[in-house]
Structure formats: structure tokens, C-alpha cells
Design a protein around this motif. Structure first.
Motif, PDB file in Angstrom:
ATOM      1  N   ARG A  92     -10.950   0.311 -15.762  1.00  0.00           N
ATOM      2  CA  ARG A  92      -9.875   0.859 -14.948  1.00  0.00           C
ATOM      3  C   ARG A  92     -10.407   1.243 -13.583  1.00  0.00           C
ATOM      4  O   ARG A  92     -11.406   1.948 -13.464  1.00  0.00           O
ATOM      5  N   GLN A 129      -8.917  13.833 -11.115  1.00  0.00           N
ATOM      6  CA  GLN A 129      -8.231  13.636 -12.372  1.00  0.00           C
ATOM      7  C   GLN A 129      -9.200  13.359 -13.516  1.00  0.00           C
ATOM      8  O   GLN A 129      -8.922  13.680 -14.645  1.00  0.00           O
ATOM      9  N   LEU A 177       1.496  16.551  -6.094  1.00  0.00           N
ATOM     10  CA  LEU A 177       1.430  16.092  -7.471  1.00  0.00           C
ATOM     11  C   LEU A 177       0.307  15.080  -7.623  1.00  0.00           C
ATOM     12  O   LEU A 177      -0.331  14.988  -8.668  1.00  0.00           O
ATOM     13  N   ALA A 178       0.068  14.324  -6.583  1.00  0.00           N
ATOM     14  CA  ALA A 178      -1.026  13.356  -6.621  1.00  0.00           C
ATOM     15  C   ALA A 178      -2.329  14.132  -6.696  1.00  0.00           C
ATOM     16  O   ALA A 178      -2.525  15.088  -5.971  1.00  0.00           O
ATOM     17  N   LEU A 201       0.675   7.447  -6.821  1.00  0.00           N
ATOM     18  CA  LEU A 201      -0.533   8.206  -7.156  1.00  0.00           C
ATOM     19  C   LEU A 201      -0.222   9.288  -8.184  1.00  0.00           C
ATOM     20  O   LEU A 201      -0.993   9.537  -9.110  1.00  0.00           O
ATOM     21  N   ALA A 202       0.957   9.910  -8.010  1.00  0.00           N
ATOM     22  CA  ALA A 202       1.339  10.952  -8.954  1.00  0.00           C
ATOM     23  C   ALA A 202       1.599  10.343 -10.325  1.00  0.00           C
ATOM     24  O   ALA A 202       1.216  10.904 -11.351  1.00  0.00           O
ATOM     25  N   ILE A 262       0.273   7.658 -11.583  1.00  0.00           N
ATOM     26  CA  ILE A 262      -0.978   7.233 -12.206  1.00  0.00           C
ATOM     27  C   ILE A 262      -1.583   8.349 -13.042  1.00  0.00           C
ATOM     28  O   ILE A 262      -2.163   8.128 -14.097  1.00  0.00           O
ATOM     29  N   ALA A 263      -1.415   9.564 -12.534  1.00  0.00           N
ATOM     30  CA  ALA A 263      -2.009  10.690 -13.230  1.00  0.00           C
ATOM     31  C   ALA A 263      -1.415  10.844 -14.629  1.00  0.00           C
ATOM     32  O   ALA A 263      -2.041  11.392 -15.509  1.00  0.00           O
ATOM     33  N   PHE A 264      -0.191  10.346 -14.821  1.00  0.00           N
ATOM     34  CA  PHE A 264       0.472  10.567 -16.106  1.00  0.00           C
ATOM     35  C   PHE A 264       0.624   9.305 -16.949  1.00  0.00           C
ATOM     36  O   PHE A 264       0.840   9.388 -18.136  1.00  0.00           O
ATOM     37  N   LEU A 265       0.540   8.143 -16.321  1.00  0.00           N
ATOM     38  CA  LEU A 265       0.753   6.909 -17.079  1.00  0.00           C
ATOM     39  C   LEU A 265      -0.543   6.139 -17.207  1.00  0.00           C
ATOM     40  O   LEU A 265      -1.429   6.236 -16.375  1.00  0.00           O
TER      41      LEU A 265
END
Lengths: 544, 325, 275
Positions: free
Chosen positions: A407, A417, B15-16, C123-124, C126-129
Motif C-alpha cells: 500500500r 495515520q 479530518l485528513a 485523504l480523509a 483514506i484514513a477510514f477505508l
């Protein structure tokens, strides 16, 4: 017909652009004597943000400010510490006090004297909590700094700190007489610096270019080349076109350009010289030791055996790189010559995996342990070479029955993250091959909090102890032993797999002379002030 | 409306994952986590989001766009002067004029050429000029911009040295006379404008063509023809005017686009315009710059709508009737 | 079908699309090599008899990768644009038909969506999916419908007061009937044009998303990421950019020709023209 008009249009343009660009067949060969003058034009991908290096975080800024400012000491061409504006330094017998003796008659480019007061002022700045610098921590270890006289600067540490000298070889000295009443974070000095080294700023056009000119009062003597112009061209393909059109003299190139494009074109070979030097970083595959099964040393070693590093170097770098077996630059004293990378050995890998409890019980080609298949995800950031490396690793690990997913993630998300939260199996990243051997921040078990650098969770008591010892030992020979032992354990434990250290590749117009050959350990740029451009092969600067 | 948009943008932006400290020195072992925390506090990134938004809003109503988070700390919008008279240019101030210039020239070229190509296509429906034009505009649309750009740069810049390769000014620009400077800039703009307009031709010329075909079948055109008007008058006088209607929406849509540039195009031609500015700001999480550009963008979006609505009324009296009913 | 046989261009568009679909479906049988087979001894070979479209930076056969890539690119193009077109047409039709309040609300929503930076939205997300093609298609679809809405609304506004609509309304036609039988068929032009061009953009957006960590992940190929990879090698390996570019071009042309045929079929205004 529309194309015909465009064509006509170009022809007309060509006529109007008069004769400012004649094809001149330069003769770059022959022997030349060094002379002063001329302009060297290079290309930079990014624009410097701030010429005060303690505040800037980008490489473009440090590349420019390094030509303007001086440090107390520097690394010489063999990467040993050497005097710069300090003519010598002494270390007290308890290893806690370092005294620097500055050269006499040092001047800033505006004519003011450069003294140890300036050094003290710079130290004050970098340790000031109000200064917006990420690099303060090394200097905050100084218990007290003193200026016994205008040519002496003394620092006393609470306890001996071995990386101290390295830190003084990176701190650029700033002028007190200009900055003492300024807000260092906002000062216009960052765009209009006054330094003491070879060059001073002549012109800076936002988004376009930056020009330095030789400083007559340089404390280092006058450089041969009078002007250095850096053009900001973000795209490397465009840089390359400018290079072959002879509009720039110097750029960093990629392995394809180095090994394939330039050698296949005789006209390019005639006007460009190619240089390769060992780069300053290595790329690794790092495991999250807190995730199963990477807490098992046998699994890490097995994967190390299963990856063919030479294949990665040949495929991704076209052979333009070296395998490494320790986190130090090969050829320097810190690099342990007795260590060798794990060879590619599929059977050894399979044996170790079996010992770790992995077997292909259901015969689907993927190993299992306790009924769970061995599958993990490699994360990396947007970097073509790392992505290709991941694909090659994926293939090799599939051979031994490990299923790998890849990834690629944008950098800021990647850091926040995944790295900070520890939510990853394995990463492909790079660390620099530091000149000072201290790597406490990266490998010590205390450095695992979010935002710290031992994010792979490496934990070894012996290594911890060696790293602590190495930090307080200033004697190079004793340090060498400590870090050789450290490297050996690190290689055995394989918390990361060293993949390669790529070469730094440079293409330079042959009009630039005086480049040292063979390339010294510090790279070709270490004596750039001695480079020169013979007047017979200079660009016609008046016509432009 | 603007507050709503900016609020949503602000929250999505946060949020990013990541902030400025992740991009600047995240992987330098010399940079400690404490110093990054210090930075976060300095930029109020440690406060609750709603407080951060409040602070931003308080500044923006005074038209203060703030300073970039990047280490140069340049003002986002407009230049500032320090007490010694040194002027620091604003980031948008630097980037906007050049982007606006390229886009405006491009937009004019696109529209003029598209209307011409579209009309020719429609009048010659399904005959070879129509087919040829369709194929050409589609090639223009589908050809990868970077590929064409590099090819043209190589051909006009390296093999022939007709045109400069990248940048906006030649090396000795400062020493040139006024006219030579304009000519120099003009030469630097040819390729970027050409490459950036080529992709836009397809959609607009197709709208014109198809719209024109629709209009040409309507009763009033038949009437006009029956009245004995020349074909040219029918086409350009009556039909074209009615075809322009949906085009006005597109012009309205294009207005916010005027301040956006293509990241790839700007990188390849080494033009520091708005596209690269925004992209870099996003990657760096340089929030003041991102919000600044977004705010200007939303204002322009609303402005574009107004233009589109006014344009409709001008082009089609029936709408005026419809709206006032 | 009749319209296809009558209109040779629509027919050729149809043939192109069917051919590409065929390639996508039968890629495993058509490919001369495993698309992910790495051979570092034959990297960056120019097109030849054994490697029809040359090889890439890891020595993989570009032709095979193009064939497999067509699956993702076709799917992403059609589904993403499908989502965008349905949402866009629906909202645009309602806004343009009812005008007034409803129109204002929908259009302000469109403005808001247009002003929100898609990039950050992704981008947001991506953090969840996790990365998957379905997520890509949904993300592209949900962030690209606004243009369709505006165009459909504009078209509706202009058609709304035409005599034949007013007449139908006077005769008591229901709203649904007015929209679906009278207004929508007359607004097909902008819908078809945007969709056709949208397909090509979606194919390219997909490759942008892989860079952000949401798109197709290595070693899978798509036309978009072959093209993006090609940029790295452009000075040396032109074939890496040319073939995916050509494939996208041909597919888009095919859609356009087919779209035109479709328009002829569905657009009532064209009917009186046919003899």
C-alpha cells in the motif's frame, strides 16, 4: 492546416528571436588552468524556504545557506572532522568541556568582525524556546557556554556527550550585530542574509531562481566561480531537457538517465560528465516488532534470507547502489567491515520459518501457523523506487509462502495515520547514513513513544547499553569498537532489513573543471569552491 | 453561504491525517517530538477544532489571510512591510497573476476556437470536416498533457531552440528593454497556454456542435430559412445565439477554475502558479494557504453563478419570463 | 439495434466498446505473459515481436498489463460516471423543474460541493477505508456529479417554458411524466457529452488515487497507473506513455460515437428528421 499555421508561427518566431542562440561547438577537452569568473547554473526541484538553516527544514535551503554561512568545524573530504572557522578545538580530560579557538580577522560580508560573541549568540538562539527550530535538543544539553575572549568559545556539558562535535559541525553561525533585536522567526534576514562564507546573495526571484555572487570578504578565500545561479524547476524531466539544451550546467539525475539515456547518445556523452558517489541514506524494510509474528527473530531473519538484495539493486537502481550491513556509510570508520548482508537463500528462509512454526498445512502455497495464513501489508510512501522494491519483495516472499500486500500512501497521512499510531506491519523507508555514529533516537528502547523514531519497537538491552555508552565516549577508537558491536547485534536481530544504499548521481557540463577524481568519500561537491569555468568555454553571457 | 462552505472545508481539511509538523521534520532524528509539540502550540493546532475555526474566521472577516505555516512564514494573500521597509510578497499575490494570465488567454482561445470548430462540425454534420474535427479534439483531450508538453519542449526547445524550455523569463530578462521583455514572456507562454488549452477544446466544441444541431432543427430556424435569410445569417445570427445558452453555464463554471492551475503542467513548465501552490500546501498541510485559496475559490464560485444567471437572461428572453413569473 | 445498423458511426463506436469489453473479460486468455511476471534482466525493452508493447521498469510485459488494466479502467470509468450521471441528472432535473426554493437549496449544495477540496475529502476517506476498486469508484462518483447537475438544470430551465411543455402541463401530465417523457429526452446532449468525457477523466483520476493510497495497489495494473509510471521513463521509454494514452483515446472515441448514436435514438427532436 491548423498544424501548418503553428509550424509557420514557430518559423516566424525563430526569425524574430534574432541570433542570441548560436550553436557553438565548444571544445571542452584539453588542459585548463584554474581561473576566476563565470556563472554556474544548476537546477533545484524545490525553492528554499528560509536561508536561516536552523529554522528551515528543507534540503534546498541548506544547500544554499551552506554557501553563505560558516560553521565552527566541518567534515573534510574523508568525512573526518576538520577546522572551518575554528582553527582548532580541545576537549577536557573529563570529556565534558569543548573549547573552540576561532581564526583571527574573521569578517561578515558587510565588513563587521565575526567573533566568538556571534557563536555564543547563535547558540543562545538555537536553544531559545521562542525560536521556531526543530533542532534545539542537541544544544540544550550544553550546561553553560562561555566567551573567555573574542576568539574563544567554550561549552560545558553536564555529562560527556559524544555527538556534540557533530552538532557543532552543522550549526551555521549567524551575525549578532544584525539579528540581536530581530524576531528570528519572522525576520527579513531569512530572505536577505549576511554571511561569512564563499558567497553572498545577489538576487532571489520567487518561484524562479536565486543567484549567489562571490563574497570578496569571504573568510574562506575567494571561490573560482563568481556566480552560482539556481533555477527552480520542479520536474526532473524538464530539468533534464534544460541540461541537454545546455541551459543548466549541473543536476542530480536518476539511474535511467545515468545508465541508459546519456550513454546511448554520443552528443550528450561529449558535453556531459557523469559522477557517482555513495549516497547519504539507505532504504530498509522495517518490521513492527509489536505485531505478530515479527516479534520472532527467526521470522525476521527468514525474511532477510528470502529477499534478494542484489536483484533490487539491479532492477530498481540499475546496479547503481550498494548493499549495506550496518547503518553507517561503507568505507567510514563506523562501518564494520566484518559484517556482510544476509545472502539470498530460500532454503535457509524456509528452514527458519518452519522452526518458527510456519507450515503450509492446507497446501495453498501460503504458510500457516495456528491455522492462520502468513500474510502482511507493506506500507510505503509515494516514491517510485520504494514501490518497485516492494513489488520485488512481494514476489520473493511469495516464493517462500508469505502473502504480501502493498500500500502506497501520501506522506503526511502515512506519518500520522500509521507510523505514529503504530498501526502497520512493515514499512519501506529510508534513514540517513549519519556521519556521527550515535543512533540512540532510532534504536534505543526508550524512544518508542508516538512521534519518536524507534517506531518499529526494537527492544534489546544489550543494544540499549551500547548506545548509552557510545553517547558518552568521545575517544574515536573506543567509539568505533562500541558501534561495531552495536551493528553486529543489529544485523543479527534484523529489526530492519537493509535493502540498499543508492548512489548519488550527478550530470555536469564539461565546461566545469577542477572536479576531484576519483570521487572522495565526501562526494564531488566538497571542493566546489575550487571548480572553475575556463573563459573559452563560458556561456555567452552578454548576449543573454 | 461562505461561512458554511468554509466551515465544511475547514473540518474536512482537519479530518485528513497529519499537520505541518508531519511534513517538515518528521523524519529527522535530530528533530525532537517536544519541538514539534511546541510548533503545534504556536499554530494553535493543539486547540479544539471549533476554536481554531473561530480564530480563523475572526481574522478572515478583517480580510486577514494570515501567514503560511511553512518556515518562510510568508503572508498568504498580500505583501507586508517590516519596520525597515523590507517587503515580503504574498504567496497568492505571486502565484495568481501568472495563473490568471495563462487561464484567461487559454479560455479565450478555447472558446473562440471551440465555437468555430463546433459550428463547422454542426453545419457539416457527419461529413468529413465534422469527423476530422471530432477526432482532433478528442486526441487533444485524451493525449496525456505531460507527454505532449515534454515532446514539444524537446522539439521546440532542444532540437530547434525556437522556444524556451521552461520558466517564464530568460536569463537576462532584467536587462532587456520593455518590448523585448514582453516578447520574452510571450515566447515562454506559448507552450504552456497551448498545452493547457488543448484539453479544453473537446468538451466545449462538442457542446457547441450538439447544441447547434438541436437548435438547427427547431421551428424558428425553419421559419428563418423560410423567410429567405441567407444560411450564414441563419447559422450565426439565430442559431448560434441560442446555442450559446448552455455555454454560459460553462463560462460560469470556469470562473472559479481561472485561479486553479494544473499541478503537472506548472511543474513541467516550471511556472510557480496556483496549482502547484495549492498542491504543495495540501501535501504540507499548510492550512492558512489552503483555506486562503479555498476562500477565494468559493467567492469566485458564487460570482460565477451570478454571471451565469445574468448571462441566461441576456441570451434567452424566455428565461427572464420564467424567472419573473 | 436498428439505430446501430442505420448509423455506421454509432456502429463503429459500439464495436469499439464491445471489443474493449471483450479484451477486459478475456484478458487472461489473450495475455501472452503473466502481467505481474518480473524479469529484471529484460527491463525497459522497446516494443518487439516478443513484447508487443515493450516492457516496463521491472521487465513486465506491458501488453499483458494493458490487457489486465483494461478491466479496472473500464469498470472505474463506467461505474464512477454512472454514479455521477445518475445523481447529477436527478438533482439537476428536480432543481430545474421545480425552481424556486428547491432549486436554491440544491444549487447551494452544488456550490458547497464544488468548493470543498476533493483532494482533502479523499485523504480523509483514506484514513477510514481500505483500498479497493469499489471504494475508488464510489469516491470518484460521489465527487464528480456537480457539473452534470448544473448543466441539466440549465437545460431544464430553458426547456421549461417551451410551448410543448406548457401544453403538456395544461393537458394534465404528471410531473414525473413531464420530466421523463418530455424534458429529459430533450436534455440528453449535455448529459451524454459530460458522461463521455467524464469516463476519460475518471480513468485518469483513478491513477491519481493510487498515489494517494486509495487506488489500485501494486502489482495490479490499470491504464492510469501504467501511464503515470511512464512519466518517470519518458526520456527513454516512450512506449510506456504512448500505449495507455492511445487506449484511453480509442475508448473515449468509442464512447463518444456510441453516445451520439444513443442520442439519435432517444432524442425526440431527431425523429422528425428521419425519413
Amino acid at each position: 492546416m491548423y498544424f501548418k499555421y503553428i509550424f509557420l508561427f514557430f518559423v516566424l518566431l525563430n526569425l524574430t528571436s534574432c541570433s542570441d542562440k548560436k550553436e557553438v561547438a565548444y571544445n571542452y577537452d584539453g588542459t585548463f588552468n584554474s581561473e576566476k569568473g563565470g556563472t554556474l547554473i544548476d537546477a533545484m526541484s524545490g525553492e528554499p524556504s528560509n536561508l536561516i538553516s536552523m529554522i528551515a527544514g528543507d534540503s534546498a535551503s541548506s544547500a544554499i545557506s551552506g554557501n553563505i554561512f560558516n560553521k565552527l568545524i566541518k567534515y573534510d573530504k574523508n568525512l573526518e572532522l576538520a577546522p572551518e572557522i575554528a582553527e582548532k578545538w580541545t576537549i577536557s580530560s573529563d570529556q565534558k568541556t569543548i573549547t573552540f579557538y576561532l581564526k583571527k580577522n574573521l569578517k561578515w560580508s558587510d565588513g563587521h568582525d565575526l567573533t566568538s560573541e556571534d557563536v555564543f549568540f547563535t547558540w543562545k538562539l538555537v536553544t531559545d524556546d521562542k525560536t521556531r527550530t526543530p533542532y534545539g535538543s542537541d544544544y540544550k544539553l550544553v550546561d553553560r557556554a562561555e566567551v573567555p575572549d573574542l576568539h574563544t568559545f567554550r561549552v560545558v556539558y553536564k555529562k560527556a556527550y559524544a555527538p556534540a562535535l557533530d552538532s557543532w559541525a552543522t550549526l551555521q553561525i549567524l551575525p549578532k550585530h544584525i539579528l540581536k533585536d530581530e524576531d528570528i522567526n519572522r525576520t527579513f534576514f531569512s530572505r536577505k542574509p549576511v554571511g561569512s562564507s564563499y558567497y553572498k546573495l545577489a538576487q532571489w526571484v520567487n518561484g524562479e531562481k536565486l543567484t549567489l555572487e562571490a563574497s570578496p570578504s569571504s573568510v574562506m578565500g575567494e571561490p573560482n566561480i563568481s556566480n552560482l545561479t539556481s533555477r527552480f524547476i520542479p520536474d526532473t524531466s524538464s530539468q533534464f531537457l534544460e541540461l541537454i539544451a545546455d541551459n543548466i550546467d549541473l543536476m542530480n539525475i536518476n539511474p535511467i538517465q545515468f545508465a541508459r539515456v546519456i550513454p546511448s547518445k554520443p552528443d550528450l556523452k561529449n558535453k556531459l560528465a557523469l559522477y557517482k558517489e555513495l549516497g547519504n541514506s539507505y532504504t530498509y524494510l522495517g518490521f513492527n516488532s509489536k505485531h505478530l509474528p515479527f516479534n520472532d527473530i527467526k521470522v525476521r531473519q527468514a525474511i532477510n534470507y528470502a529477499i534478494d538484495k542484489q536483484e533490487i539493486i539491479d532492477g530498481v537502481l540499475l546496479g547503481l547502489g550498494e548493499p549495506v550491513a550496518s547503518p553507517y556509510k561503507p568505507g567510514t570508520r563506523w562501518s564494520n567491515r566484518t559484517l556482510h548482508p544476509y545472502p539470498y537463500d530460500k532454503n535457509q528462509a524456509l528452514k527458519l520459518l518452519r522452526e518458527a512454526g510456519f507450515n503450509d498445512t492446507n497446501h495453498d502455497g501460503i504458510l500457516e501457523k495456528d491455522g492462520k495464513p502468513f500474510t502482511f501489508e507493506i506500507l510505503t510512501n509515494q516514491n517510485k523506487q520504494r514501490e518497485m522494491t516492494a513489488v520485488l519483495i512481494q514476489r520473493r516472499l511469495k516464493d517462500v509462502g508469505i502473502d504480501v500486500k502493498i500500500r502506497v500512501i501520501e506522506w503526511a497521512s502515512f506519518v500520522n495515520q500509521f507510523i505514529k499510531t503504530g498501526d502497520f506491519d512493515a514499512v519501506i523507508l529510508g534513514w540517513s547514513l549519519s556521519l556521527d555514529p550515535d543512533q540512540y533516537n532510532i534504536w534505543h528502547s526508550s524512544q518508542q513513544k508516538p512521534g519518536q523514531f524507534n517506531f518499529i519497537g526494537y527492544n534489546n538491552k544489550e543494544v540499549d547499553q551500547l548506545l548509552e555508552e557510545g553517547r558518552t565516549e568521545l575517544n574515536p577508537d573506543k567509539r568505533e569498537k562500541i558501534y561495531h558491536a552495536f551493528s553486529k547485534i543489529l544485523l543479527r536481530d534484523s529489526p530492519v532489513i537493509y535493502l540498499y544504499a543508492g548512489y548519488g548521481l550527478t550530470a555536469m557540463s564539461k565546461r566545469i573543471k577542477g572536479i576531484e577524481s576519483p570521487t572522495p568519500p565526501a562526494g564531488i561537491a566538497y571542493n566546489s569552491y575550487e571548480w572553475f569555468i575556463p573563459s573559452t568555454v563560458r556561456r555567452n553571457e552578454i548576449a543573454q | 453561504m461562505l461561512i458554511g462552505i468554509s466551515l465544511i472545508s475547514f473540518f474536512i481539511m482537519h479530518l485528513a491525517p497529519g499537520d505541518i509538523t508531519a511534513s517538515e521534520s518528521a523524519f529527522n532524528p535530530k528533530a525532537s517530538e517536544e519541538s514539534r509539540q511546541k510548533l503545534r502550540a504556536l499554530y494553535n493546532l493543539d486547540k479544539p477544532l471549533i476554536t481554531q475555526y473561530g480564530l480563523w474566521l475572526k481574522r478572515i472577516v478583517k480580510l486577514d489571510f494570515g501567514n503560511s505555516f511553512a518556515s518562510h512564514q510568508r503572508p498568504v494573500l498580500w505583501e507586508t512591510k517590516d519596520d525597515k521597509g523590507n517587503v515580503t510578497k504574498g504567496m497568492i499575490q505571486d502565484a495568481l497573476p501568472i495563473t490568471l494570465m495563462i487561464n484567461l488567454i487559454g479560455l479565450i482561445i478555447i472558446f473562440v476556437l471551440s465555437i468555430f470548430l463546433g459550428v463547422v462540425s454542426a453545419v457539416n454534420q457527419n461529413r468529413w470536416p465534422d469527423r476530422l474535427i471530432t477526432v482532433i479534439v478528442f486526441i487533444g483531450f485524451a493525449i496525456p498533457g505531460f507527454w505532449l508538453a515534454l515532446l514539444l519542449m524537446y522539439w521546440t526547445g532542444v532540437t530547434h531552440s525556437w522556444l524556451p524550455i521552461s520558466g517564464l523569463h530568460s536569463a537576462g530578462y532584467e536587462k532587456m528593454g520593455q518590448i523585448a521583455q514582453y516578447l520574452d514572456l510571450f515566447k515562454h507562454l506559448i507552450l504552456p497556454v497551448f498545452v493547457s488549452s488543448l484539453g479544453g477544446l473537446a468538451s466545449i466544441s462538442l457542446y457547441v456542435r450538439n447544441g447547434m444541431l438541436d437548435v438547427l432543427q427547431q421551428e424558428f430556424i425553419t421559419t428563418a430559412r423560410a423567410k429567405g435569410l441567407t444560411e450564414n445569417k441563419v447559422v450565426y445570427g439565430h442559431a448560434l445565439r441560442n446555442t450559446l445558452l448552455p455555454l454560459i453555464t460553462i463560462v460560469g463554471l470556469s470562473i472559479p477554475g481561472l485561479i486553479g492551475g494544473s499541478v503537472i503542467g506548472e511543474s513541467i513548465f516550471a511556472i510557480s502558479g496556483m496549482g502547484k501552490l495549492f498542491f504543495d500546501a495540501v501535501l504540507m498541510r499548510d492550512f492558512p494557504v489552503v483555506m486562503g485559496i479555498l476562500t477565494i475559490g468559493s467567492v469566485l464560485t458564487l460570482f460565477g453563478n451570478l454571471i451565469a444567471d445574468i448571462g441566461y437572461a441576456w441570451a434567452d428572453p424566455r428565461i427572464r419570463r420564467g424567472i419573473t413569473n | 439495434m436498428k439505430i446501430l445498423t442505420q448509423n455506421p458511426l454509432a456502429l463503429s463506436g459500439f464495436i469499439i466498446i464491445v471489443a474493449v469489453l471483450f479484451i477486459a473479460i478475456f484478458a487472461p486468455w489473450l495475455s501472452p505473459y503473466d502481467p505481474n511476471y518480473i524479469d529484471i534482466h529484460s527491463i525497459l525493452l522497446p516494443p518487439s515481436v516478443s513484447h508487443f508493447m515493450g516492457t516496463d521498469g521491472l521487465g513486465r510485459d506491458v501488453f499483458s498489463r494493458m490487457l489486465y488494466g483494461s478491466r479496472i479502467s473500464l469498470l472505474v470509468g463506467i461505474v464512477a460516471v454512472g454514479i455521477a450521471t445518475v445523481i447529477g441528472t436527478f438533482l439537476g432535473a428536480i432543481a430545474g423543474f421545480y425552481r424556486g426554493y428547491i432549486d436554491s437549496i440544491i444549487m447551494r449544495f452544488v456550490d458547497t460541493m464544488l468548493s470543498i477540496p476533493t483532494f482533502f475529502l479523499i485523504l480523509a476517506v483514506i484514513a477510514f477505508l481500505t483500498p479497493s476498486i469499489w471504494n475508488i469508484m464510489i469516491v470518484i462518483g460521489l465527487t464528480s456529479w456537480m457539473g452534470v447537475t448544473r448543466l441539466v438544470r440549465a437545460e431544464f430551465l430553458s426547456l421549461r417554458n417551451r410551448e410543448y411543455i406548457l401544453a403538456a402541463e395544461a393537458m394534465g401530465a404528471s410531473d414525473f411524466r413531464l420530466i421523463s417523457k418530455h424534458l429529459l429526452p430533450n436534455s440528453l446532449t449535455p448529459i451524454i457529452v459530460t458522461s463521455v468525457l467524464g469516463i476519460a477523466s475518471a480513468v485518469l483520476t483513478e491513477s491519481g488515487l493510487s498515489f494517494l493510497g486509495l487506488g489500485v495497489q501494486a502489482p495490479q495494473s490499470s491504464w492510469g497507473n501504467i501511464l503515470t509510471d511512464g512519466k518517470e521513463y519518458i526520456q527513454f521509454a516512450w512506449w510506456l506513455s504512448l500505449f495507455p494514452g492511445l487506449a484511453i483515446l480509442i475508448t473515449v472515441l468509442g464512447y463518444n460515437l456510441l453516445g451520439e448514436g444513443l442520442r439519435d435514438l432517444l432524442d425526440p427532436k431527431n425523429k422528425n428528421q428521419k425519413k
